[in-house]
Design a protein around this motif. Sequence first.
Motif, PDB file in Angstrom:
ATOM      1  N   VAL A   1       0.860  -1.182   0.000  1.00 44.90           N
ATOM      2  CA  VAL A   1       0.000   0.000   0.000  1.00 44.90           C
ATOM      3  C   VAL A   1       0.897   1.232   0.000  1.00 44.90           C
ATOM      4  O   VAL A   1       1.774   1.374   0.861  1.00 44.90           O
ATOM      5  CB  VAL A   1      -0.929   0.011   1.239  1.00 44.90           C
ATOM      6  N   GLN A   2       0.679   2.103  -0.953  1.00 45.87           N
ATOM      7  CA  GLN A   2       1.452   3.334  -1.070  1.00 45.87           C
ATOM      8  C   GLN A   2       0.915   4.379  -0.092  1.00 45.87           C
ATOM      9  O   GLN A   2      -0.248   4.318   0.312  1.00 45.87           O
ATOM     10  CB  GLN A   2       1.375   3.860  -2.500  1.00 45.87           C
TER      11      GLN A   2
ATOM     12  N   ASN B   1      14.148   5.481   4.290  1.00 41.14           N
ATOM     13  CA  ASN B   1      15.562   5.182   4.532  1.00 41.14           C
ATOM     14  C   ASN B   1      15.848   3.682   4.561  1.00 41.14           C
ATOM     15  O   ASN B   1      16.968   3.259   4.801  1.00 41.14           O
ATOM     16  CB  ASN B   1      16.044   5.843   5.819  1.00 41.14           C
ATOM     17  N   GLY B   2      14.821   2.843   4.328  1.00 43.23           N
ATOM     18  CA  GLY B   2      15.012   1.401   4.276  1.00 43.23           C
ATOM     19  C   GLY B   2      14.682   0.667   5.563  1.00 43.23           C
ATOM     20  O   GLY B   2      14.576  -0.557   5.564  1.00 43.23           O
TER      21      GLY B   2
ATOM     22  N   ARG C   1       0.390  11.852   9.552  1.00 41.63           N
ATOM     23  CA  ARG C   1       1.183  10.796  10.203  1.00 41.63           C
ATOM     24  C   ARG C   1       0.326   9.565  10.460  1.00 41.63           C
ATOM     25  O   ARG C   1      -0.886   9.594  10.373  1.00 41.63           O
ATOM     26  CB  ARG C   1       1.749  11.294  11.510  1.00 41.63           C
ATOM     27  N   LEU C   2       1.031   8.475  10.780  1.00 36.59           N
ATOM     28  CA  LEU C   2       0.353   7.285  11.262  1.00 36.59           C
ATOM     29  C   LEU C   2       0.987   6.873  12.577  1.00 36.59           C
ATOM     30  O   LEU C   2       2.142   7.193  12.854  1.00 36.59           O
ATOM     31  CB  LEU C   2       0.369   6.147  10.240  1.00 36.59           C
TER      32      LEU C   2
ATOM     33  N   LEU D   1       3.988  10.676   7.251  1.00 32.81           N
ATOM     34  CA  LEU D   1       3.719  10.063   5.949  1.00 32.81           C
ATOM     35  C   LEU D   1       4.794  10.444   4.928  1.00 32.81           C
ATOM     36  O   LEU D   1       5.049   9.690   3.997  1.00 32.81           O
ATOM     37  CB  LEU D   1       2.337  10.462   5.447  1.00 32.81           C
ATOM     38  N   SER D   2       5.441  11.571   5.122  1.00 33.80           N
ATOM     39  CA  SER D   2       6.521  11.983   4.217  1.00 33.80           C
ATOM     40  C   SER D   2       7.747  11.084   4.353  1.00 33.80           C
ATOM     41  O   SER D   2       8.565  11.006   3.437  1.00 33.80           O
ATOM     42  CB  SER D   2       6.902  13.435   4.469  1.00 33.80           C
ATOM     43  N   ASP D   3       7.899  10.379   5.490  1.00 36.35           N
ATOM     44  CA  ASP D   3       9.012   9.444   5.711  1.00 36.35           C
ATOM     45  C   ASP D   3       8.684   8.027   5.268  1.00 36.35           C
ATOM     46  O   ASP D   3       9.521   7.145   5.336  1.00 36.35           O
ATOM     47  CB  ASP D   3       9.394   9.400   7.196  1.00 36.35           C
TER      48      ASP D   3
END
Length: 84
Positions: free
Chosen positions: A8-9, A31-32, A46-47, A61-63
């Motif tokens: 899910v994007q 960042n993996g 955010r979540l 959400l930007s991360d």
Amino acid sequence: MSKRLIRVQPDELLSNQHILKKQPLNVVLSNGNTIFGRLMAIDAVRLVLKDTRDHQHQIALSDLYEVVYDDDRGVVPPSRHASL
């Protein structure tokens, strides 16, 4: 029955939150790094994820790169690729 990994994007999270709150999730960051847990809340910025140690992670959400979960219903999701 086999399971399918559903990806899910970030822009699809709000519309799929009713499904995501029922599933254990892998949240993959840009960042993996990956965080495993359950979705507690989500909004436009955010979540909030609770991991197996009951620690809450607030993730912007930007991360976020994507959210991955196992779907054991046996339903194949539509492909993101027009040729498939």
